[in-house]
Design a protein around this motif. Structure first.
Motif, PDB file in Angstrom:
ATOM      1  N   PHE A  53      12.069  -2.797  -1.362  1.00 31.72           N
ATOM      2  CA  PHE A  53      11.326  -1.541  -1.359  1.00 31.72           C
ATOM      3  C   PHE A  53      10.816  -1.229   0.047  1.00 31.72           C
ATOM      4  O   PHE A  53      10.894  -0.083   0.508  1.00 31.72           O
ATOM      5  CB  PHE A  53      10.153  -1.608  -2.342  1.00 31.72           C
ATOM      6  N   ALA A  54      10.292  -2.246   0.737  1.00 32.26           N
ATOM      7  CA  ALA A  54       9.802  -2.034   2.098  1.00 32.26           C
ATOM      8  C   ALA A  54      10.919  -1.552   3.015  1.00 32.26           C
ATOM      9  O   ALA A  54      10.721  -0.671   3.858  1.00 32.26           O
ATOM     10  CB  ALA A  54       9.185  -3.323   2.643  1.00 32.26           C
ATOM     11  N   ARG A  55      12.109  -2.122   2.840  1.00 24.94           N
ATOM     12  CA  ARG A  55      13.245  -1.699   3.667  1.00 24.94           C
ATOM     13  C   ARG A  55      13.694  -0.297   3.323  1.00 24.94           C
ATOM     14  O   ARG A  55      13.931   0.530   4.214  1.00 24.94           O
ATOM     15  CB  ARG A  55      14.411  -2.685   3.479  1.00 24.94           C
ATOM     16  N   ALA A  56      13.809   0.000   2.016  1.00 24.92           N
ATOM     17  CA  ALA A  56      14.387   1.274   1.595  1.00 24.92           C
ATOM     18  C   ALA A  56      13.425   2.440   1.760  1.00 24.92           C
ATOM     19  O   ALA A  56      13.815   3.508   2.242  1.00 24.92           O
ATOM     20  CB  ALA A  56      14.851   1.180   0.140  1.00 24.92           C
ATOM     21  N   TYR A  57      12.182   2.264   1.353  1.00 25.02           N
ATOM     22  CA  TYR A  57      11.241   3.391   1.343  1.00 25.02           C
ATOM     23  C   TYR A  57      10.228   3.354   2.484  1.00 25.02           C
ATOM     24  O   TYR A  57       9.491   4.322   2.684  1.00 25.02           O
ATOM     25  CB  TYR A  57      10.525   3.461  -0.006  1.00 25.02           C
ATOM     26  N   GLY A  58      10.213   2.239   3.227  1.00 28.77           N
ATOM     27  CA  GLY A  58       9.389   2.186   4.428  1.00 28.77           C
ATOM     28  C   GLY A  58      10.222   2.172   5.686  1.00 28.77           C
ATOM     29  O   GLY A  58       9.698   2.258   6.782  1.00 28.77           O
ATOM     30  N   ASN A  59      11.568   2.062   5.522  1.00 30.93           N
ATOM     31  CA  ASN A  59      12.467   1.905   6.665  1.00 30.93           C
ATOM     32  C   ASN A  59      11.966   0.759   7.545  1.00 30.93           C
ATOM     33  O   ASN A  59      11.941   0.854   8.765  1.00 30.93           O
ATOM     34  CB  ASN A  59      12.571   3.202   7.473  1.00 30.93           C
ATOM     35  N   PHE A  60      11.555  -0.306   6.881  1.00 32.87           N
ATOM     36  CA  PHE A  60      10.914  -1.451   7.519  1.00 32.87           C
ATOM     37  C   PHE A  60      11.912  -2.591   7.619  1.00 32.87           C
ATOM     38  O   PHE A  60      12.507  -2.999   6.620  1.00 32.87           O
ATOM     39  CB  PHE A  60       9.698  -1.885   6.685  1.00 32.87           C
ATOM     40  N   TRP A  61      12.081  -3.118   8.823  1.00 32.13           N
ATOM     41  CA  TRP A  61      12.999  -4.236   9.036  1.00 32.13           C
ATOM     42  C   TRP A  61      12.300  -5.524   8.652  1.00 32.13           C
ATOM     43  O   TRP A  61      11.431  -6.013   9.376  1.00 32.13           O
ATOM     44  CB  TRP A  61      13.448  -4.294  10.490  1.00 32.13           C
ATOM     45  N   VAL A  62      12.658  -6.086   7.482  1.00 30.28           N
ATOM     46  CA  VAL A  62      12.091  -7.371   7.078  1.00 30.28           C
ATOM     47  C   VAL A  62      12.536  -8.450   8.047  1.00 30.28           C
ATOM     48  O   VAL A  62      11.829  -9.415   8.300  1.00 30.28           O
ATOM     49  CB  VAL A  62      12.502  -7.716   5.632  1.00 30.28           C
ATOM     50  N   SER A  63      13.717  -8.290   8.618  1.00 29.50           N
ATOM     51  CA  SER A  63      14.178  -9.143   9.711  1.00 29.50           C
ATOM     52  C   SER A  63      14.042  -8.351  11.006  1.00 29.50           C
ATOM     53  O   SER A  63      13.719  -7.170  11.000  1.00 29.50           O
ATOM     54  CB  SER A  63      15.633  -9.547   9.490  1.00 29.50           C
ATOM     55  N   ASP A 109       0.855  -1.199   0.000  1.00 28.01           N
ATOM     56  CA  ASP A 109       0.000   0.000   0.000  1.00 28.01           C
ATOM     57  C   ASP A 109       0.890   1.248   0.000  1.00 28.01           C
ATOM     58  O   ASP A 109       1.456   1.624   1.035  1.00 28.01           O
ATOM     59  CB  ASP A 109      -0.905  -0.014   1.229  1.00 28.01           C
ATOM     60  N   LEU A 110       0.983   1.909  -1.143  1.00 25.14           N
ATOM     61  CA  LEU A 110       1.880   3.065  -1.259  1.00 25.14           C
ATOM     62  C   LEU A 110       1.405   4.251  -0.432  1.00 25.14           C
ATOM     63  O   LEU A 110       2.205   5.119  -0.073  1.00 25.14           O
ATOM     64  CB  LEU A 110       2.019   3.468  -2.731  1.00 25.14           C
ATOM     65  N   ASP A 111       0.122   4.313  -0.117  1.00 24.31           N
ATOM     66  CA  ASP A 111      -0.379   5.406   0.727  1.00 24.31           C
ATOM     67  C   ASP A 111       0.239   5.332   2.122  1.00 24.31           C
ATOM     68  O   ASP A 111       0.482   6.366   2.757  1.00 24.31           O
ATOM     69  CB  ASP A 111      -1.906   5.355   0.827  1.00 24.31           C
ATOM     70  N   VAL A 112       0.479   4.119   2.600  1.00 20.42           N
ATOM     71  CA  VAL A 112       1.119   3.953   3.911  1.00 20.42           C
ATOM     72  C   VAL A 112       2.542   4.500   3.867  1.00 20.42           C
ATOM     73  O   VAL A 112       2.985   5.206   4.781  1.00 20.42           O
ATOM     74  CB  VAL A 112       1.126   2.466   4.327  1.00 20.42           C
ATOM     75  N   TYR A 113       3.259   4.203   2.799  1.00 20.98           N
ATOM     76  CA  TYR A 113       4.625   4.697   2.657  1.00 20.98           C
ATOM     77  C   TYR A 113       4.646   6.224   2.586  1.00 20.98           C
ATOM     78  O   TYR A 113       5.475   6.882   3.223  1.00 20.98           O
ATOM     79  CB  TYR A 113       5.279   4.109   1.408  1.00 20.98           C
ATOM     80  N   ALA A 114       3.723   6.794   1.812  1.00 17.29           N
ATOM     81  CA  ALA A 114       3.680   8.251   1.651  1.00 17.29           C
ATOM     82  C   ALA A 114       3.357   8.943   2.972  1.00 17.29           C
ATOM     83  O   ALA A 114       3.887  10.019   3.265  1.00 17.29           O
ATOM     84  CB  ALA A 114       2.648   8.624   0.592  1.00 17.29           C
ATOM     85  N   ALA A 115       2.531   8.308   3.783  1.00 17.75           N
ATOM     86  CA  ALA A 115       2.116   8.925   5.054  1.00 17.75           C
ATOM     87  C   ALA A 115       3.239   8.940   6.085  1.00 17.75           C
ATOM     88  O   ALA A 115       3.167   9.702   7.056  1.00 17.75           O
ATOM     89  CB  ALA A 115       0.912   8.180   5.623  1.00 17.75           C
ATOM     90  N   HIS A 116       4.273   8.128   5.881  1.00 19.29           N
ATOM     91  CA  HIS A 116       5.339   8.030   6.880  1.00 19.29           C
ATOM     92  C   HIS A 116       6.706   8.467   6.362  1.00 19.29           C
ATOM     93  O   HIS A 116       7.695   8.382   7.085  1.00 19.29           O
ATOM     94  CB  HIS A 116       5.427   6.597   7.409  1.00 19.29           C
ATOM     95  N   HIS A 117       6.769   8.920   5.117  1.00 21.03           N
ATOM     96  CA  HIS A 117       8.046   9.367   4.549  1.00 21.03           C
ATOM     97  C   HIS A 117       8.161  10.883   4.730  1.00 21.03           C
ATOM     98  O   HIS A 117       7.370  11.642   4.183  1.00 21.03           O
ATOM     99  CB  HIS A 117       8.108   9.009   3.066  1.00 21.03           C
ATOM    100  N   PRO A 118       9.168  11.362   5.471  1.00 23.60           N
ATOM    101  CA  PRO A 118       9.206  12.783   5.835  1.00 23.60           C
ATOM    102  C   PRO A 118       9.580  13.731   4.702  1.00 23.60           C
ATOM    103  O   PRO A 118       9.449  14.943   4.857  1.00 23.60           O
ATOM    104  CB  PRO A 118      10.259  12.837   6.943  1.00 23.60           C
ATOM    105  N   ALA A 119      10.032  13.203   3.565  1.00 22.96           N
ATOM    106  CA  ALA A 119      10.389  14.093   2.453  1.00 22.96           C
ATOM    107  C   ALA A 119       9.297  14.194   1.399  1.00 22.96           C
ATOM    108  O   ALA A 119       9.428  14.979   0.457  1.00 22.96           O
ATOM    109  CB  ALA A 119      11.687  13.610   1.788  1.00 22.96           C
ATOM    110  N   ILE A 120       8.217  13.420   1.541  1.00 22.31           N
ATOM    111  CA  ILE A 120       7.107  13.510   0.592  1.00 22.31           C
ATOM    112  C   ILE A 120       6.493  14.909   0.663  1.00 22.31           C
ATOM    113  O   ILE A 120       6.183  15.413   1.749  1.00 22.31           O
ATOM    114  CB  ILE A 120       6.040  12.440   0.886  1.00 22.31           C
TER     115      ILE A 120
END
Length: 473
Positions: free
Chosen positions: A265-275, A233-244
């Motif tokens: 993509f989840a790691r890079a643009y969501g700063n999400f730890w897949v591990s 869900d790209l809206d979730v990424y946009a809502a949490h990315h401070p440079a958007i």
């Protein structure tokens, strides 16, 4: 406005800060601070009554394209102009990466109103930007214990710290920490996007930062929540990315998502730890993929075998399909020793006609692979034994994580699989992070997770039917 931080050390108004000075300098350099950058600068650059920086450690973990290093450029310039003979350093996972960061910073400063005040040396290995008052900015090699020997430092940037294991991070600290001993107000800035299972050094700083247990450090994190249900869900990424809305457009996320593997993509643009710090796969991702639904009878299925590193036992896993269209992995059988595995795989193959049987011949399961190959040669009975090597291992790892990330893969809930996920570590193969077969400290084996991953690979890459002459007998 910009996305709020999910974790952030608060500003203490009792102390003055150089955040405003850095913001003014940044604007003059053509780098006006975004709201999130100003928030970090205001807190990280607080000073006590003696004018000494309050925080010796600044940790920032934020998405790609957020402007991590562009924040540091005015911070470096301010420190060089305000601290006599300031010693400023930058490093990263490779010396060339550090040199690139140094070059970008030097270019920005030279092209700003500060340009006439600085002198630049760009010879490879001798890069140095000199400021009025004797301050210098230089890159250094993070992998060398002696890289900073005999040096002093007032400000050190470690960029993309996710690239370092705990052992590598300790080497960096052994090089840096002594250089700060005689420099009042010296700071270490650790800046990074979320890492992988191999990013054990950064992960500890994240754990401490979220818990707020290190009072000598300030911590900032922008990321999508760990319990995000739909990682596409790209809206979730946009809502949490401070440079958007500041330096990048929302449609840039769609462009990146179309070019990257989903878990990357989840790691890079969501700063999400897949591990995570305890599991090879983040608990939210793993738990969200649980199912009790059975595999559909008659649908395509693949089997895989994996053996513990000490060959004390083995696992057979299957990957098939659920009624809802998702693929799913399950544990078929575990057992002591390995002599039972080849006969069991032959039995399963005769009963279910699998798309593939996947075994890594160079792994501890190599004897099982040889037993099946020898059986085919001696009896003339064909099995869909899949070709498998290093390239396939790297692909299988990425495919498994991508399928979990996009929600197209489930796992039949199993304590054996859960235990394997908990003990699985990481290693690097051809510059790609993959899971390690090394057992955990308690002797527990990651074999079940490997078997599930290989079975999933088999469903995605079915073995072509045998030639007629191979099926006679």
């Amino acid at each position: 406005m910009s996305a709020p931080a999910r974790y952030a050390t608060p500003r203490d108004p009792r102390f003055r800060t150089y955040g405003g000075k850095v913001a003014t300098l940044g604007a003059a350099m053509g780098l006006p601070l975004m709201p999130w950058q100003r928030q970090v600068a205001d807190v990280a650059l607080e000073v006590d009554d003696a004018g000494v920086y309050r925080y010796g450690l600044v940790v920032i973990t934020v998405q790609r394209r957020a402007g991590k290093t562009s924040l540091l450029r005015p911070v470096f310039a301010h420190r060089a102009l305000t601290v006599p003979r300031a010693r400023l350093w930058v490093t990263a996972q490779q010396r060339q990466d550090a040199a690139d960061t140094w070059t970008d910073t030097a270019d920005t400063i030279e092209e700003s109103p500060l340009g006439p005040l600085v002198r630049r040396r760009s010879a490879n290995g001798q890069e140095k930007l000199s400021f009025p008052g004797g301050g210098t900015l230089r890159p250094f090699n993070a992998g060398s214990r002696r890289a900073m020997h005999g040096k002093d430092s007032d400000l050190v940037l470690i960029d993309e710290a996710f690239a370092f294991s705990e052992e590598e991070g300790d080497v960096i600290l052994q090089a840096i920490v002594p250089t700060m001993a005689t420099r009042p107000g010296a700071q270490l800035w650790i800046v990074s996007t979320a890492g992988t299972a191999a990013s054990t050094w950064l992960r500890e700083y994240v754990r401490q930062g979220r818990a707020g247990t290190n009072v000598k450090a300030c911590y900032f994190e922008w990321s999508i929540p760990e319990d995000t249900e739909d990682l596409t869900d790209l809206d979730v990424y946009a809502a949490h990315h401070p440079a958007i809305g500041h330096t990048i457009r929302p449609d840039a996320l769609a462009d990146a998502a179309g070019r990257m593997k989903p878990h990357e993509f989840a790691r890079a643009y969501g700063n999400f730890w897949v591990s995570s710090d305890e599991w090879a796969i983040a608990p939210s991702l793993w738990n969200g993929a649980r199912t009790l639904a059975p595999l559909v009878d008659g649908a395509s299925v693949a089997f895989a075998a994996e053996v513990a590193a000490d060959r004390s036992g083995g696992v057979i896993a299957a990957c098939g399909h659920l009624d809802d269209g998702r693929q799913a992995v399950e544990i078929v059988q575990t057992g002591d020793g390995i002599g039972w595995m080849a006969p069991r795989l032959r039995e399963l193959s005769e009963r279910h006609r699998p798309a593939a049987v996947v075994i890594d011949p160079s792994s501890p399961a190599g004897p099982v692979h040889r037993a099946l190959s020898d059986h085919m040669a001696a009896r003339g009975r064909w099995l869909p034994l899949a070709p498998f090597g290093t390239d396939e291992l790297v692909d299988a790892h990425g495919e498994f994580l991508d399928a979990l990330t996009t929600g197209t893969l489930a796992h039949r809930s199993s304590s054996v699989l859960d235990a394997a996920v908990r003990v699985t570590g990481a290693r690097t193969v051809r510059e790609q992070v993959v899971w390690s077969r090394v057992c955990g400290e308690d002797g527990a084996s990651p074999a079940a997770l490997f078997a599930a991953m290989l079975a999933h690979h088999g469903v995605l890459h079915p073995v072509p039917s045998a030639k007629p002459e191979l099926t006679v007998g």
